[in-house]
Design a protein around this motif. Sequence first.
Motif, PDB file in Angstrom:
ATOM      1  N   SER A 178      41.240 -60.033 -95.303  1.00  0.00           N
ATOM      2  CA  SER A 178      42.216 -59.660 -94.274  1.00  0.00           C
ATOM      3  C   SER A 178      41.594 -59.292 -92.939  1.00  0.00           C
ATOM      4  O   SER A 178      42.303 -58.872 -92.022  1.00  0.00           O
ATOM      5  CB  SER A 178      43.040 -58.464 -94.776  1.00  0.00           C
TER       6      SER A 178
ATOM      7  N   CYS B 221      46.950 -67.580 -90.626  1.00  0.00           N
ATOM      8  CA  CYS B 221      47.132 -66.164 -90.903  1.00  0.00           C
ATOM      9  C   CYS B 221      47.994 -65.544 -89.813  1.00  0.00           C
ATOM     10  O   CYS B 221      48.291 -66.174 -88.799  1.00  0.00           O
ATOM     11  CB  CYS B 221      45.787 -65.444 -90.993  1.00  0.00           C
ATOM     12  N   THR B 222      48.382 -64.294 -90.011  1.00  0.00           N
ATOM     13  CA  THR B 222      49.238 -63.573 -89.075  1.00  0.00           C
ATOM     14  C   THR B 222      48.484 -62.372 -88.534  1.00  0.00           C
ATOM     15  O   THR B 222      48.096 -61.477 -89.296  1.00  0.00           O
ATOM     16  CB  THR B 222      50.527 -63.101 -89.762  1.00  0.00           C
TER      17      THR B 222
ATOM     18  N   SER C  71      47.958 -58.825 -86.925  1.00  0.00           N
ATOM     19  CA  SER C  71      48.780 -57.621 -86.889  1.00  0.00           C
ATOM     20  C   SER C  71      48.120 -56.465 -86.136  1.00  0.00           C
ATOM     21  O   SER C  71      48.813 -55.649 -85.545  1.00  0.00           O
ATOM     22  CB  SER C  71      49.128 -57.168 -88.307  1.00  0.00           C
ATOM     23  N   THR C  72      46.784 -56.375 -86.170  1.00  0.00           N
ATOM     24  CA  THR C  72      46.090 -55.236 -85.563  1.00  0.00           C
ATOM     25  C   THR C  72      44.784 -55.704 -84.933  1.00  0.00           C
ATOM     26  O   THR C  72      44.075 -56.533 -85.518  1.00  0.00           O
ATOM     27  CB  THR C  72      45.772 -54.153 -86.615  1.00  0.00           C
TER      28      THR C  72
ATOM     29  N   ASP D 116      48.083 -51.756 -83.010  1.00  0.00           N
ATOM     30  CA  ASP D 116      49.026 -52.698 -83.610  1.00  0.00           C
ATOM     31  C   ASP D 116      49.583 -53.607 -82.522  1.00  0.00           C
ATOM     32  O   ASP D 116      49.893 -53.162 -81.409  1.00  0.00           O
ATOM     33  CB  ASP D 116      50.164 -51.948 -84.291  1.00  0.00           C
TER      34      ASP D 116
ATOM     35  N   GLU E 263      53.156 -59.435 -84.068  1.00  0.00           N
ATOM     36  CA  GLU E 263      52.557 -60.412 -84.970  1.00  0.00           C
ATOM     37  C   GLU E 263      52.745 -61.835 -84.459  1.00  0.00           C
ATOM     38  O   GLU E 263      53.796 -62.168 -83.905  1.00  0.00           O
ATOM     39  CB  GLU E 263      53.152 -60.265 -86.372  1.00  0.00           C
TER      40      GLU E 263
ATOM     41  N   VAL F 206      44.493 -59.244 -90.298  1.00  0.00           N
ATOM     42  CA  VAL F 206      45.454 -60.344 -90.402  1.00  0.00           C
ATOM     43  C   VAL F 206      46.056 -60.368 -91.801  1.00  0.00           C
ATOM     44  O   VAL F 206      45.525 -59.773 -92.746  1.00  0.00           O
ATOM     45  CB  VAL F 206      44.775 -61.700 -90.098  1.00  0.00           C
ATOM     46  N   LYS F 207      47.151 -61.056 -91.923  1.00  0.00           N
ATOM     47  CA  LYS F 207      47.828 -61.236 -93.205  1.00  0.00           C
ATOM     48  C   LYS F 207      47.774 -62.699 -93.607  1.00  0.00           C
ATOM     49  O   LYS F 207      47.839 -63.590 -92.757  1.00  0.00           O
ATOM     50  CB  LYS F 207      49.290 -60.791 -93.098  1.00  0.00           C
TER      51      LYS F 207
END
Length: 587
Positions: free
Chosen positions: A388, A421-422, A424-425, A479, A482, A538-539
């Motif tokens: 991640s 991937c997504t 996020s932070t 954060d 996304e 990332v997710k």
Amino acid sequence: MRMGEHKRGRCVYFLVRQHGDNPVKTEVNMKRGYILLTIGLLVIPLLAWGRIGGPYDPDEHTRLLMHFENNLVDTSGLNPDGELHGNAAYIPGLDWLGMCLYLDNDAPTDSSRVLIPDDPDTGALDLYSAFTIETWLNILTKGESWQTDPRVIAKPDTMYAWYCPNYWILIQADNAFCMGFFVRPWVWTEFKSPTDIFQLGTWYHMAFEYDTEPTPHTAIMFVHDEFDSLLYMGVMELDPDEDEPPYVTDQPANIGFGGGGNDSWLDGFIDELRISDIARRFPLPPIITHTPYGNTYNTTEPCSIIAKITDESAVASATVYYDLGGGWLTDDMEPLGDDNYEGFIPNQPEGTCIKYYIEAEDDSGEVVTHPVGAGDSTYCGIQVLPDSVLASDDGMIMGSRGAFGTINEKLAAMLVPLSECTLSTCLAYIDSLPNPPGVDTLRLHVNPVDTATGYPDEETDIITPILIPVMGTGWLATDVPEFVTDEPFYVTYEFVTDGQPYFAQDGNRTYERSFIRWAGGGWWGPGYCTDFFIRAVVKGHTPIGVEETTLPSYYHISRVFPNPGKMVTVSYDVPRESMISLRVYDI
């Protein structure tokens, strides 16, 4: 134009010591930043070489040679005699060199220097391919406003004056020896030596060698004392496909002055100044060339550590030292051919921080480490990342630069996902705060990669820029809205005001502690270092399990690891995609 952009290249850093010596700290400038270097005093037998630094006779490769024997004659015959300005004298110098030139600059009104006119017919002072610059110097006073950065020699430019010289040799304000050359305005190659080997009233021989014959090209800086002891040496490898030639100028060469400004007057002695159009050969200690392994997602295979180790005699041994948290362990490196050696670090679980360094010894007993001064505080780092996390510890300084300052300063790093991937932070590591918490503010940008340049596309923001008050040290996590991507992107931190926090590396830093901040109209820190960490959480990221690497240029089978062992790993490299047949023989 990017501010302070150094030529792309790979630096070679090493500690040279004889057993029992106490090392001293130093720095070397590379690619886009500084890295700390440690080197001990090394005395190299010179019977086959003669004295370091002359006296020399001119030959077909001599472009300038001045002995200062009661005159300013260039014995190469390619340049007009020097023109003296201000106060100077000829006095006895080093015994074997005879007279030397004394430039009197102990007062701001002295303005003593020598000009060597630029002869357009010979172009002898224009250095644009292989060259060597070398001289003896002995500085008597230093530190006043007119002599903070005394230049031994510099060939300034017409438009940018002393800011963008063809080449230079100087002693910096922090007492570091410094040599380098520009390839175009604001793009340069430079070496910076230790700050604690320079002493006033002491003779030093400085030499800068740039060689375009080998692949890759090399740039080497030497500093010797009057006893022919090597005090400092730095080596930089430059990619021949990207290596730009030095930036030729049309101004006179200045001796004892930088050609502009009012802080570069030299008060002291200069002798045996020689410029050549080839890379002159000096005695070399062993050299380790190694590209750090970097971060990894791989938890199933050992890390293969490969280094190129060269020596004028023979390499007796090479060893990988690694620390998994319980102290230093070792693995003997085996020769692969073509001066390459390989050792292994066992595979580790996710989240492990691995420290490692390489040590080599030649048959005369000199020990070399990469990185330099390696041990508990100086090492290469491998982080076994969770799926991640995207990470980069190699960034760039960005912004606009004019003749007298910089604006719109940013630090950026490119992150490369291995699958869709997504984001996020975003995270950056803050080492320390010059102001109370909450005073300093950063602006976070996420930019696509400009496909034409490889730099951030600053005209396009993937997300709306975010203002971030800096409240403390450690990881600064922000954060972000996304977005989904499988393409590389840049995370960029803009310095909104002066007095910003130090960006730095985390506890598993590579090499020595490095930091940088933007303050008072300029970058403040050890130098233009870009070894700060920027990360992203990332997710949905699914790494392929191996690192992206370039194809090797040769066939190679690594030795079995571990050996002995019930289950072993055999790694191999081939220079192209093909069917592989692997046979194991019991002999």
